[in-house]
Design a protein around this motif. Structure first.
Motif, PDB file in Angstrom:
ATOM      1  N   LYS A  59       0.838  -1.186   0.000  1.00 56.39           N
ATOM      2  CA  LYS A  59       0.000   0.000   0.000  1.00 56.39           C
ATOM      3  C   LYS A  59       0.878   1.243   0.000  1.00 56.39           C
ATOM      4  CE  LYS A  59      -4.184  -1.870   2.141  1.00 56.39           C
ATOM      5  NZ  LYS A  59      -5.177  -1.720   3.228  1.00 56.39           N
ATOM      6  N   SER A  71      -5.599  15.146  -5.912  1.00 52.90           N
ATOM      7  CA  SER A  71      -6.119  14.089  -5.037  1.00 52.90           C
ATOM      8  C   SER A  71      -4.970  13.220  -4.536  1.00 52.90           C
ATOM      9  CB  SER A  71      -7.138  13.229  -5.795  1.00 52.90           C
ATOM     10  OG  SER A  71      -7.643  12.198  -4.972  1.00 52.90           O
ATOM     11  N   VAL A  73      -4.496   9.647  -2.413  1.00 52.55           N
ATOM     12  CA  VAL A  73      -5.198   8.468  -1.891  1.00 52.55           C
ATOM     13  C   VAL A  73      -4.197   7.347  -1.635  1.00 52.55           C
ATOM     14  CG1 VAL A  73      -7.369   9.008  -3.055  1.00 52.55           C
ATOM     15  CG2 VAL A  73      -5.663   7.629  -4.226  1.00 52.55           C
ATOM     16  N   MET A  75      -3.304   3.528  -2.274  1.00 57.89           N
ATOM     17  CA  MET A  75      -3.620   2.473  -3.240  1.00 57.89           C
ATOM     18  C   MET A  75      -2.851   1.203  -2.907  1.00 57.89           C
ATOM     19  SD  MET A  75      -3.805   4.248  -6.990  1.00 57.89           S
ATOM     20  CE  MET A  75      -4.781   5.719  -7.293  1.00 57.89           C
ATOM     21  N   PRO A  93      -9.542  -0.365  -9.612  1.00 63.20           N
ATOM     22  CA  PRO A  93      -9.542   0.097  -8.217  1.00 63.20           C
ATOM     23  C   PRO A  93      -8.960   1.491  -8.044  1.00 63.20           C
ATOM     24  CG  PRO A  93      -8.797  -2.180  -8.333  1.00 63.20           C
ATOM     25  CD  PRO A  93      -8.858  -1.676  -9.737  1.00 63.20           C
ATOM     26  N   GLY A  94      -7.822   1.742  -8.708  1.00 62.46           N
ATOM     27  CA  GLY A  94      -7.205   3.060  -8.612  1.00 62.46           C
ATOM     28  C   GLY A  94      -8.047   4.145  -9.246  1.00 62.46           C
ATOM     29  N   ASN A  96     -11.259   4.166  -9.488  1.00 64.73           N
ATOM     30  CA  ASN A  96     -12.386   4.446  -8.585  1.00 64.73           C
ATOM     31  C   ASN A  96     -11.958   5.376  -7.455  1.00 64.73           C
ATOM     32  OD1 ASN A  96     -14.070   2.814 -10.090  1.00 64.73           O
ATOM     33  ND2 ASN A  96     -13.763   1.015  -8.815  1.00 64.73           N
ATOM     34  N   ASN A  97     -10.742   5.177  -6.934  1.00 64.45           N
ATOM     35  CA  ASN A  97     -10.241   6.038  -5.859  1.00 64.45           C
ATOM     36  C   ASN A  97     -10.039   7.471  -6.322  1.00 64.45           C
ATOM     37  OD1 ASN A  97     -10.175   3.963  -3.971  1.00 64.45           O
ATOM     38  ND2 ASN A  97      -8.078   3.378  -4.484  1.00 64.45           N
ATOM     39  N   LEU A  98      -9.750   7.632  -7.611  1.00 61.39           N
ATOM     40  CA  LEU A  98      -9.455   8.960  -8.151  1.00 61.39           C
ATOM     41  C   LEU A  98     -10.649   9.557  -8.897  1.00 61.39           C
ATOM     42  CD1 LEU A  98      -5.891   8.169  -9.545  1.00 61.39           C
ATOM     43  CD2 LEU A  98      -6.426   9.450  -7.467  1.00 61.39           C
ATOM     44  N   SER A  99     -11.821   9.004  -8.673  1.00 61.14           N
ATOM     45  CA  SER A  99     -12.997   9.445  -9.429  1.00 61.14           C
ATOM     46  C   SER A  99     -13.318  10.919  -9.211  1.00 61.14           C
ATOM     47  CB  SER A  99     -14.213   8.591  -9.048  1.00 61.14           C
ATOM     48  OG  SER A  99     -14.465   8.685  -7.657  1.00 61.14           O
TER      49      SER A  99
END
Length: 329
Positions: A59, A71, A73, A75, A93-94, A96-99
């Motif tokens: 992570k 942003s 986050v 990951m 997945p990444g 979605n985190n940066l949407s």
């Protein structure tokens, strides 16, 4: 993109990837300690369908964008030793985190005066660029499909799909399964959409009968195995004598597919071959050359019912899925 306080270039953005990847060369250049990696038991499958050994997962803090769209986050990356021109892959997945970095969109009418035929474009487009894009979209409005009804399908004289059924097989009629109010409502809505699109019709005297399998999604919504609007969007119609053999129960009525569900249809040939030629499949590497995305269909994590059983059955063999090569003039 900044990963663990290191500026990392050459990141492939792939919304078809179910994981975020960091290649080992980049991992070493970032001077990260291999002891930070957590063990990963399951293998990763690459673009060619072959399993790839995973060194571990880690992570890391990721920063993307510039002010005011910035942003940061956390990951989870899978680290692999694979030769690549990229340093990593930013998967679903990444993304979605940066949407929150996504640009705001506004709808634009492609068919002027028809508010139901719109395409979203970025609010940042201004002046001549915006005008040019809108003109381009309107000039090519005929290539858009606004609803499933707009897809007439392939004429039966050109192609149709037939089920491979042994004449001596005994038809199976499953007993009706009762659903809770929420999934039952979802089934009814989906049936209405499929009926309007002409993908299913009411079956008065079904020859085979199955229940819809409702599966809860992680986001709290429901997905159904036998009844799927997207799966039914096949352009090839079914052979008319086989239509009643693809029947299912939904609510108080029974229906049948007039077009075969896409995922199930594409997996029938390799499943039949594996069953008839099991010793050959066990002894050799099997290459399936197709224009269809069988590998993605098999890799979907949210399958159930027959799709799961078929995936497990083919998973016992060394089956590689390869795209058809182009024929050059």
């Amino acid at each position: 993109m900044t990963i663990a306080n290191c500026t990392v270039a050459r990141i492939l953005v792939d919304n078809g990837s179910s994981v975020d990847i960091l290649y080992y060369d980049a991992f070493e250049k970032m001077q990260l300690n291999p002891e930070m990696l957590k063990r990963v038991e399951s293998p990763l499958y690459g673009f060619n369908g072959a399993p790839v050994h995973v060194e571990g997962s880690i992570k890391l803090l990721v920063t993307v964008g510039t002010e005011p769209k910035l942003s940061t986050v956390m990951m989870n990356f899978l680290v692999v030793k694979v030769n690549s021109t990229y340093n990593g892959i930013l998967g679903q997945p990444g993304l979605n985190n940066l949407s929150e970095l996504a640009e705001d969109l506004i709808p634009v009418e492609i068919v002027e005066g028809d508010g139901s035929c719109t395409v979203p474009i970025g609010v940042g487009l201004k002046g001549e660029r915006k005008k040019s894009l809108i003109n381009f979209l309107r000039n090519n409005a005929d290539v858009f499909t606004w609803s499933a009804i707009d897809m007439p399908g392939v004429d039966r004289e050109l192609a149709e799909h037939r089920l491979s059924i042994y004449p001596t097989s005994k038809p199976v009629f499953q007993k009706k399964r009762t659903f809770a109010p929420e999934p039952q409502e979802k089934v009814i809505k989906e049936v209405i959409k499929l009926l309007e699109a002409g993908f299913i019709e009411e079956a008065m005297y079904p020859e085979w009968l199955s229940n819809v399998v409702m599966v809860p999604k992680p986001n709290g919504k429901w997905r159904h195995e036998m009844l799927s609007f997207m799966d039914a969007c096949s352009e090839i119609k079914m052979y008319e004598p086989n239509i009643l053999k693809a029947s299912f129960i939904a609510g108080r009525d029974t229906y049948c597919y007039t077009r075969m569900p896409f995922g199930l249809k594409m997996l029938v040939p390799p499943i039949n071959a594996a069953r008839k030629l099991s010793p050959y499949f066990q002894a050799y590497t099997i290459e399936v050359v197709t224009i269809q995305p069988l590998k993605k269909i098999m890799a979907k994590p949210d399958h159930s019912g027959r799709m799961v059983a078929w995936s497990v059955e083919l998973g016992k063999f060394d089956v590689q899925y390869k795209p058809c090569t182009a024929i050059k003039a």
